[in-house]
Design a protein around this motif. Structure first.
Motif, mmCIF file in Angstrom:
data_model
loop_
_atom_site.group_PDB
_atom_site.id
_atom_site.type_symbol
_atom_site.label_atom_id
_atom_site.label_comp_id
_atom_site.label_asym_id
_atom_site.label_seq_id
_atom_site.Cartn_x
_atom_site.Cartn_y
_atom_site.Cartn_z
ATOM 1 N N LYS A 150 -46.485 55.381 51.607
ATOM 2 C CA LYS A 150 -46.148 55.158 50.198
ATOM 3 C C LYS A 150 -47.381 55.105 49.304
ATOM 4 O O LYS A 150 -47.393 55.674 48.229
ATOM 5 C CB LYS A 150 -45.354 53.865 50.044
ATOM 6 N N THR A 151 -48.422 54.428 49.763
ATOM 7 C CA THR A 151 -49.590 54.216 48.902
ATOM 8 C C THR A 151 -50.746 55.160 49.198
ATOM 9 O O THR A 151 -51.631 55.326 48.370
ATOM 10 C CB THR A 151 -50.109 52.773 49.045
ATOM 11 N N GLY A 152 -50.764 55.732 50.396
ATOM 12 C CA GLY A 152 -51.870 56.601 50.791
ATOM 13 C C GLY A 152 -53.089 55.839 51.274
ATOM 14 O O GLY A 152 -54.120 56.421 51.583
ATOM 15 N N LYS A 153 -52.986 54.519 51.372
ATOM 16 C CA LYS A 153 -54.100 53.672 51.805
ATOM 17 C C LYS A 153 -54.369 53.846 53.301
ATOM 18 O O LYS A 153 -53.436 53.882 54.110
ATOM 19 C CB LYS A 153 -53.762 52.215 51.509
ATOM 20 N N LEU A 154 -55.632 53.964 53.667
ATOM 21 C CA LEU A 154 -56.028 54.088 55.062
ATOM 22 C C LEU A 154 -55.659 52.819 55.825
ATOM 23 O O LEU A 154 -55.977 51.712 55.402
ATOM 24 C CB LEU A 154 -57.530 54.336 55.184
ATOM 25 N N ILE A 155 -54.977 52.984 56.959
ATOM 26 C CA ILE A 155 -54.620 51.848 57.806
ATOM 27 C C ILE A 155 -55.565 51.768 58.996
ATOM 28 O O ILE A 155 -56.084 50.716 59.314
ATOM 29 C CB ILE A 155 -53.158 51.952 58.276
ATOM 30 N N LYS A 156 -55.770 52.904 59.677
ATOM 31 C CA LYS A 156 -56.625 52.913 60.862
ATOM 32 C C LYS A 156 -57.131 54.331 61.072
ATOM 33 O O LYS A 156 -56.391 55.285 60.981
ATOM 34 C CB LYS A 156 -55.811 52.454 62.082
ATOM 35 N N ASP A 157 -58.430 54.458 61.371
ATOM 36 C CA ASP A 157 -58.982 55.768 61.705
ATOM 37 C C ASP A 157 -59.623 55.713 63.085
ATOM 38 O O ASP A 157 -59.628 54.681 63.736
ATOM 39 C CB ASP A 157 -59.974 56.251 60.647
ATOM 40 N N GLY A 158 -60.114 56.848 63.545
ATOM 41 C CA GLY A 158 -60.739 56.900 64.857
ATOM 42 C C GLY A 158 -59.759 57.026 66.003
ATOM 43 O O GLY A 158 -60.111 56.800 67.159
ATOM 44 N N LEU A 159 -58.523 57.394 65.709
ATOM 45 C CA LEU A 159 -57.511 57.583 66.745
ATOM 46 C C LEU A 159 -57.542 59.059 67.142
ATOM 47 O O LEU A 159 -56.944 59.902 66.492
ATOM 48 C CB LEU A 159 -56.129 57.175 66.229
ATOM 49 N N LEU A 160 -58.246 59.365 68.219
ATOM 50 C CA LEU A 160 -58.567 60.743 68.550
ATOM 51 C C LEU A 160 -57.460 61.508 69.266
ATOM 52 O O LEU A 160 -57.458 62.732 69.258
ATOM 53 C CB LEU A 160 -59.847 60.782 69.384
ATOM 54 N N THR A 161 -56.512 60.825 69.890
ATOM 55 C CA THR A 161 -55.455 61.522 70.624
ATOM 56 C C THR A 161 -54.082 61.061 70.143
ATOM 57 O O THR A 161 -53.947 59.995 69.526
ATOM 58 C CB THR A 161 -55.552 61.241 72.136
ATOM 59 N N ALA A 162 -53.076 61.866 70.455
ATOM 60 C CA ALA A 162 -51.705 61.495 70.112
ATOM 61 C C ALA A 162 -51.310 60.207 70.834
ATOM 62 O O ALA A 162 -50.588 59.376 70.285
ATOM 63 C CB ALA A 162 -50.748 62.622 70.474
ATOM 64 N N GLN A 163 -51.802 60.029 72.054
ATOM 65 C CA GLN A 163 -51.507 58.807 72.807
ATOM 66 C C GLN A 163 -52.121 57.585 72.136
ATOM 67 O O GLN A 163 -51.502 56.527 72.074
ATOM 68 C CB GLN A 163 -52.005 58.927 74.254
ATOM 69 N N ALA A 164 -53.328 57.719 71.618
ATOM 70 C CA ALA A 164 -53.981 56.604 70.911
ATOM 71 C C ALA A 164 -53.200 56.237 69.650
ATOM 72 O O ALA A 164 -53.031 55.054 69.337
ATOM 73 C CB ALA A 164 -55.418 56.961 70.563
ATOM 74 N N ILE A 165 -52.690 57.241 68.957
ATOM 75 C CA ILE A 165 -51.883 56.989 67.757
ATOM 76 C C ILE A 165 -50.600 56.264 68.136
ATOM 77 O O ILE A 165 -50.220 55.269 67.514
ATOM 78 C CB ILE A 165 -51.588 58.311 67.026
ATOM 79 N N HIS A 166 -49.932 56.743 69.177
ATOM 80 C CA HIS A 166 -48.702 56.113 69.643
ATOM 81 C C HIS A 166 -48.948 54.669 70.089
ATOM 82 O O HIS A 166 -48.196 53.758 69.741
ATOM 83 C CB HIS A 166 -48.099 56.929 70.785
ATOM 84 N N ASP A 167 -50.017 54.452 70.860
ATOM 85 C CA ASP A 167 -50.345 53.104 71.337
ATOM 86 C C ASP A 167 -50.601 52.149 70.175
ATOM 87 O O ASP A 167 -50.172 50.997 70.202
ATOM 88 C CB ASP A 167 -51.557 53.142 72.265
#
Length: 119
Positions: A17-34
């Motif tokens: 909704k806001t476009g605000k960064l929540i978390k970066d440095g998630l290099l794989t789809a598994q890291a994003i899911h976790d």
């Protein structure tokens, strides 16, 4: 108030909704899911090929396993296609007696209630 709906851009999660960064440095789809599993965020739905579900140009989210919502928290009557994992939309035809759903990805027609009874 449900979980924060996010979008994935590259290796980062942003509030949808806001476009605000929540978390970066998630290099794989598994890291994003976790990350999503451990935190109070929900990822947009994707099919088996990884293509994003969109309705009217906005991502679709699944809450509590079977409840689909738009970004604006509007409830959506959708189902996951058993073949390709794409977004199935209810067909409104007078000649069909059951809840027939057609996948917008592959065109497969199915009835979710009938399939639940078969399994």
């Amino acid at each position: 108030m449900g979980p924060t709906k996010v979008i994935v851009k590259g290796d980062a999660l942003y509030d949808a909704k806001t476009g605000k960064l929540i978390k970066d440095g998630l290099l794989t789809a598994q890291a994003i899911h976790d990350y999503a599993v451990r935190h109070y965020v929900v990822l947009p739905e994707v099919d088996k090929a990884g293509k994003l579900w969109t309705l009217d140009g906005k991502p679709v989210y699944c809450l509590r396993g079977a409840r689909y919502e738009s970004l604006d928290e509007d409830p959506l009557h959708l189902s996951r296609c058993p073949d390709c994992g794409g977004m199935g939309i209810r067909i409104d035809e007078m000649t069909i007696e059951s809840d027939c759903i057609r996948c917008i990805q592959c065109g497969h027609e199915f009835d979710t209630r009938l399939e639940m009874m078969e399994t």
